[in-house]
Design a protein around this motif. Structure first.
Motif, short mmCIF file in Angstrom:
data_model
loop_
_atom_site.label_atom_id
_atom_site.label_comp_id
_atom_site.label_asym_id
_atom_site.label_seq_id
_atom_site.Cartn_x
_atom_site.Cartn_y
_atom_site.Cartn_z
N UNK A 231 -20.00 21.19 23.76
CA UNK A 231 -19.69 20.48 22.56
C UNK A 231 -18.66 19.56 22.76
N UNK A 232 -17.82 19.81 23.93
CA UNK A 232 -16.68 18.91 24.14
C UNK A 232 -16.62 18.03 25.26
N UNK A 233 -17.77 17.47 25.26
CA UNK A 233 -18.03 16.56 26.22
C UNK A 233 -17.30 15.18 25.55
N UNK A 234 -16.25 14.60 26.06
CA UNK A 234 -15.49 13.59 25.28
C UNK A 234 -16.06 12.17 25.33
N UNK A 235 -16.95 11.88 26.30
CA UNK A 235 -17.18 10.67 26.21
C UNK A 235 -18.88 10.75 26.02
N UNK A 236 -19.48 9.95 25.26
CA UNK A 236 -21.01 9.86 24.97
C UNK A 236 -21.45 10.88 24.42
N UNK A 237 -22.90 11.15 24.46
CA UNK A 237 -23.62 12.31 23.95
C UNK A 237 -23.41 13.50 25.01
N UNK A 238 -23.70 14.75 24.19
CA UNK A 238 -23.84 15.93 25.06
C UNK A 238 -24.84 15.77 26.34
N UNK B 91 -15.00 17.29 29.76
CA UNK B 91 -14.85 18.85 28.88
C UNK B 91 -13.21 18.85 28.90
N UNK B 92 -12.84 19.97 28.41
CA UNK B 92 -11.74 20.49 28.18
C UNK B 92 -10.54 20.73 29.29
N UNK B 93 -11.02 20.14 30.52
CA UNK B 93 -9.94 20.18 31.63
C UNK B 93 -10.34 18.98 32.60
N UNK B 94 -9.47 18.71 33.35
CA UNK B 94 -9.54 17.49 34.37
C UNK B 94 -8.89 17.95 35.63
N UNK B 95 -9.37 17.31 36.84
CA UNK B 95 -8.77 17.51 38.08
C UNK B 95 -7.53 16.36 38.36
N UNK B 96 -6.35 16.91 39.07
CA UNK B 96 -5.42 16.11 39.24
C UNK B 96 -5.06 16.14 40.93
N UNK B 97 -5.19 15.09 41.59
CA UNK B 97 -5.09 15.28 42.90
C UNK B 97 -3.82 14.73 43.33
N UNK B 98 -2.88 15.41 44.00
CA UNK B 98 -1.48 14.91 44.11
C UNK B 98 -1.21 14.94 45.81
N UNK B 99 -0.63 13.75 45.87
CA UNK B 99 -0.07 13.44 47.37
C UNK B 99 1.35 14.23 47.68
N UNK B 100 1.10 15.11 48.11
CA UNK B 100 2.51 15.95 48.27
C UNK B 100 2.84 16.90 49.58
#
Lengths: 464, 464
Positions: free
Chosen positions: A280-287, A396-405
Motif C-alpha cells: 500500500x505504501x509504494x510512494x511512486x506510481x501505482x502499486x 516502500x517505507x524504508x530506503x538504503x543509504x550507502x556510506x563512504x566511511x
C-alpha cells in the motif's frame, strides 16, 4: 469431637472457615487417613452452627477429595499427602517499563504508528456503532476463517486497489501473520522444505525453525530470488515479498515473476507464499501487481496485514488461499476458532466498507511521502552529501543509504547508538557476509517524528 | 510511433491509462522483446500529453519489469510472457448465513453467550476510556506475552479467586487456547508424547494431530486419569482438566492430584497442562483448588480463558508457565508478536482491575444456577422422570442425563434432532465404545434461553 473456632474467619463464610480448618487438620495429620468424621448433625450441634454449614464444608472437602463417604456409615479422611500447606504471599505487580532500554533519540529500525496517525475518532465511532447495532451478531461465533462482512470487504478492497480477483471464501482472517504462517505449515505439511529470501525478514526463518520444519535460505540476484539456486534446493514452498523486498527494497520484475510461477508449476506440491506486507505504501506510481493476480495455476498463497496500514497493535492479518487449499483447510483446520475477536472484525469491516480505509491509506501515503522527502532533502543538503548514496527510496517505507566511511558496520551501529540513533546495516540480514554489502544502512523512517528529522540526519552523518 | 487514445480511460489518470495501454501491447506482443520505445519527450509530443505523464508511465512499467532502460540509449521492452492478459470480473459477495443449518430449536451441544448476558454498557464505556486516555500506549507494541496491566490483573484475580500465587511475569496472553497450545508444543518440543483424556474434549487431540505430534489417549477411572495406564505409556506431557472434566463432569480428588504431580516429578521433561476452562462456574461451594496451586516442582502449565466467562467471541486466553519454562519462552519464542490487540488487552485489564469481572462472574454464576435449577426441576416434574438419572449437576455448565430407553445412541441423537433438539452422547467422546457408556446424554445448558427450557425438556423426553 473436633473443635474449631470461627473468630479468625475474616471474610470467609462459616462453611468456608470450617472447610479450611478441617483441611488444615487433614494436611497436618491431626486427622488420620481413614479416620471417621463426626456426623453432620453431631458436629453442627457441637460447634453451634447449622447442619447446612457442616454439610457444605463436607461436600467441598469431598469434591476436592480430602474426605470420602461410605453409604449408610458416614464420612472418612482420605489418604492425602501435602508439601505445601502454608499460605503464600500475594505476588508483586510487574512495573511497566516507561522507557525501553536502551532508549534512542531516533529509531530507524523499529517502526510504530504515532497516535496522531491512527484514526481514533472514526475507530471509536465504528466500535460504538458495532456494539450498539450488532450486539447479537457479536455473540455468534465467527467462522474459523473470519466473519463474512470482513471477508467481503477484504475481497472488494483487493479488487479495487490491488487488481486481484479473489472470492471472499478464499480468505482466512487471523491474529497476525505469525499465526497464519503456522496454519500454512499445518496445511501444506511439516515434511515440506520451505525456502526463504537471503537476505530477508529474520522473523520468518525464526518462525520456521521454531516450528521445526526445514528451511533453506535462497540468495537474491538483481531481479529477486535466484531461480537457478532455488532449482538446486529441495524446496517445495517459497516464501517471498516480490512487490517490495525487505531489506533491499528490490521489486521483482514481471519476467522473474513468470519464472517463479513456472518453478511452482513443476510439481503439485509446490507453492509460493507471497507476503505483500507494505504494498500500500509504494510512494511512486501505482502499486506493483501481485503475483497472485497473474497466477492461473492456483500456486500462490497471498498474505497481507493491517499492521502496516493501521497499527501493529491491532492484530489482524489475512491470507488468500487457492481454492484447492481452501477445501483442504475446510476439511482439516476448520475446527480452529478464529483468532480475531468479533468486535474488531466487525469494526474493521465497517471501516473498509464505508471508505475510511481508503482515505486513511491515502492520508498515510502522503504523510510518509512528505516524511521521506524531508529526510532525503535533509540528507542532500548536508555538507557531506557526497559521502553517501540513497537507493530504493520509492518502493516502500524504508530506503538504503550507502556510506563512504572508514568504520566497519558494527562500529557504525555503535557510533550511531552513542549519538542516540538506532540503525541497522544491510549486512545484518544476510546469512553470509560479503565485503560488497558493507556500509549500507537500512533507513526505516515510518516512525520518526517530523520535528526530529533534521537533528537525526545531522547525528547520523556525525556517526560516519 | 505508438498511438494511444485516452477517451476510454474512465477514472484512471493519464499516466495510468498510458501505462495500461503500453503494458497491454507488450503482453499481446504488439511490442516485441528488446524493441526500443520512443523517447519520453517524443512520445509526449506525439500524444499531446506532458513529458511527466510519459515518464511516470515508463517508471511504472520499469518498476514492474515490463521495460528496461539502457543508460544514454533509452527504454526497451523486456522479455515477458503472459497467460492472463484479460480483465476478470469483480467477485461476488458471500452471503451471511442467517440461520445455521441444520437449525435447532434448542442446542444442548454448542454453547454461546446471549447478548443479554454480555456487559455491553460497561465494556463500551471502558473501551471508550481506553481509546481516549491511553492513545499513546495503544500504539506501543505489546510484549510477546501481553501488556503489563493485564498480566498484573490476571495475577491478582488468580490470587484472590483461585488461591494461586503467580508472578505476572509467568503469564502469557494469547488469542485463544488453540493458539497457546501451539506455543506449548514449540516450547516443550515436537518430539514429546502428549497424553490426553479419553473421553475428552475432541478439539485438543485434533490440535495435536494437526501439529503432527504424538498423542496418546489415556482412559479415566472414577478419580480421573488412570495413573497405572499413564505409567505404561511413553507420555511426557499430560493434558487434563482436573477441576471439571469434559464431558464426564468428574472432579479429580486431591489424592489423585498428588499422584499426578508425583508422575510428573519422575523425569525433568514431564509436564502437566492444566486446562481450567470453566472453574469459575462450579455451582456448589468454592472452586476446586488448581493443580498449579499445590505444585512445588514447577511441573504445571496452567491455562484458562475468558471465553466461558465473557464470550467465546472475544479471543483472550492465558497460560501460567513455571519459571524455568518462562525463561525458555523468553529465549526462544519472544520474537512472536502477541496475538491479542492492545485495545482489547487494555479494556480487559480495566474490566478486571475495577471489579467488573468479579461482579460479572457472580451474576453469571447465579444466572447459570437458576438456569440449571429450572432444567433439573422440569426434568424432575416430568411424568417419565423415573426413566432418567441426573449426574454431576454441580460441577460446571453441563451435566449428564442417563436414560432408560430402547433406542441406540445414534437413534437418540437422530430422534432428538427430529424434535428440534441438538444433543450429544457421552459415548461420542470415547475412543473405544463400551456398552456401559450408552444412553447417557451430555446436557450443556449455558446457551439455552429460559423461555425455551420447559418445551425443550418436553421434546427431549419425547425422544427417549
Amino acid at each position: 469431637m473436633l473443635t474449631y473456632s470461627f473468630e479468625d474467619k475474616g471474610y470467609d463464610s462459616l462453611y468456608e472457615s470450617l472447610y479450611k480448618q478441617i483441611r488444615q487438620d487433614i494436611l497436618n495429620y491431626k486427622l488420620s487417613p481413614d479416620e471417621k468424621l463426626p456426623s453432620k448433625r453431631a458436629l453442627a450441634k457441637h460447634l453451634n452452627v447449622s447442619t447446612i454449614t457442616v454439610e457444605n464444608a463436607y461436600l467441598q472437602l469431598m469434591a476436592e477429595g480430602y474426605i470420602y463417604s461410605v453409604a449408610k456409615s458416614g464420612y472418612y479422611v482420605s489418604h492425602v499427602s501435602s508439601t505445601k500447606a502454608t499460605e503464600t504471599p500475594r505476588p508483586a505487580h510487574l512495573v511497566d517499563e516507561v522507557t525501553p532500554t536502551p532508549s534512542f533519540f531516533v529509531d530507524f529500525v523499529n517502526n510504530s504508528t504515532s497516535a496522531d496517525n491512527f484514526p481514533f475518532a472514526t475507530w471509536t465511532k465504528l466500535m460504538r456503532e458495532t456494539m450498539s447495532d450488532e450486539a447479537d451478531k457479536l455473540m455468534v461465533r465467527s467462522p474459523s476463517t473470519g466473519i463474512t462482512p470482513l471477508r467481503n470487504a477484504i475481497a472488494d478492497y483487493l479488487f479495487q486497489f490491488r487488481g486481484m480477483t479473489v472470492e471472499p471464501e478464499q480468505i482466512v482472517v487471523g491474529a497476525g501473520t505469525d499465526y497464519l504462517y503456522s496454519l500454512i505449515i499445518q496445511l501444506l505439511g511439516r515434511n515440506k522444505v520451505y525456502a526463504v529470501e537471503d537476505p530477508g525478514y529474520q522473523k520468518i526463518s525464526k518462525m520456521y525453525r521454531s516450528n521445526e520444519v526445514s528451511c533453506v535460505p535462497v540468495p537474491l540476484d538483481k531481479n529477486g530470488v535466484d531461480i537457478k539456486y532455488l532449482d538446486k534446493t529441495e524446496a517445495d514452498v517459497l516464501h517471498i515479498s516480490p512487490s517490495h523486498h525487505f531489506p533491499t527494497g528490490l521489486v521483482t520484475p514481471v519476467s522473474r515473476r513468470y519464472e517463479l510461477l513456472s518453478w511452482a508449476s513443476q510439481t503439485p506440491d509446490r507453492y509460493i507464499i507471497e507476503d505483500d506486507y507494505d504494498s500500500e505504501f509504494r510512494l511512486l506510481g501505482k502499486p506493483i501487481p501481485s503475483l497472485q493476480s497473474i497466477d492461473v495455476l492456483d500456486k500462490i498463497i497471498y498474505m497481507n496485514t493491517f499492521s502496516k496500514t493501521l497499527t501493529p497493535t491491532i492484530r489482524i492479518s489475512y491470507m488468500v488461499l487457492p481454492k484447492g487449499l481452501m477445501e483442504r483447510y475446510k476439511k482439516e483446520l476448520n475446527f480452529y476458532s478464529c483468532t480475531v475477536s468479533n468486535f474488531e472484525q466487525y469494526t474493521l469491516a465497517k471501516f473498509i466498507e464505508q471508505g475510511y480505509f481508503e482515505k486513511h491509506i491515502n492520508r498515510m501515503r502522503n504523510y510518509y511521502r512528505s516524511q521521506r522527502d524531508t529526510i532525503v532533502s535533509c540528507i542532500k543538503k548536508h555538507p557531506d552529501y557526497d559521502k553517501v548514496t540513497i537507493r530504493e527510496e520509492n518502493a516502500g517505507l524504508h530506503f538504503l543509504l550507502t556510506v563512504n566511511t572508514k568504520y566497519s558496520d558494527s562500529q557504525l551501529v555503535k557510533r550511531a547508538a552513542d549519538n542516540g540513533i538506532h540503525i541497522s546495516c544491510l549486512s545484518e540480514y544476510f546469512s553470509v557476509q560479503e565485503k560488497s554489502l558493507e556500509h549500507t544502512l537500512v533507513i526505516n523512517y515510518s516512525g520518526i517524528k517530523k520535528e526530529h528529522i533534521e537533528k537525526a540526519v545531522e547525528l547520523l552523518f556525525h556517526s560516519f
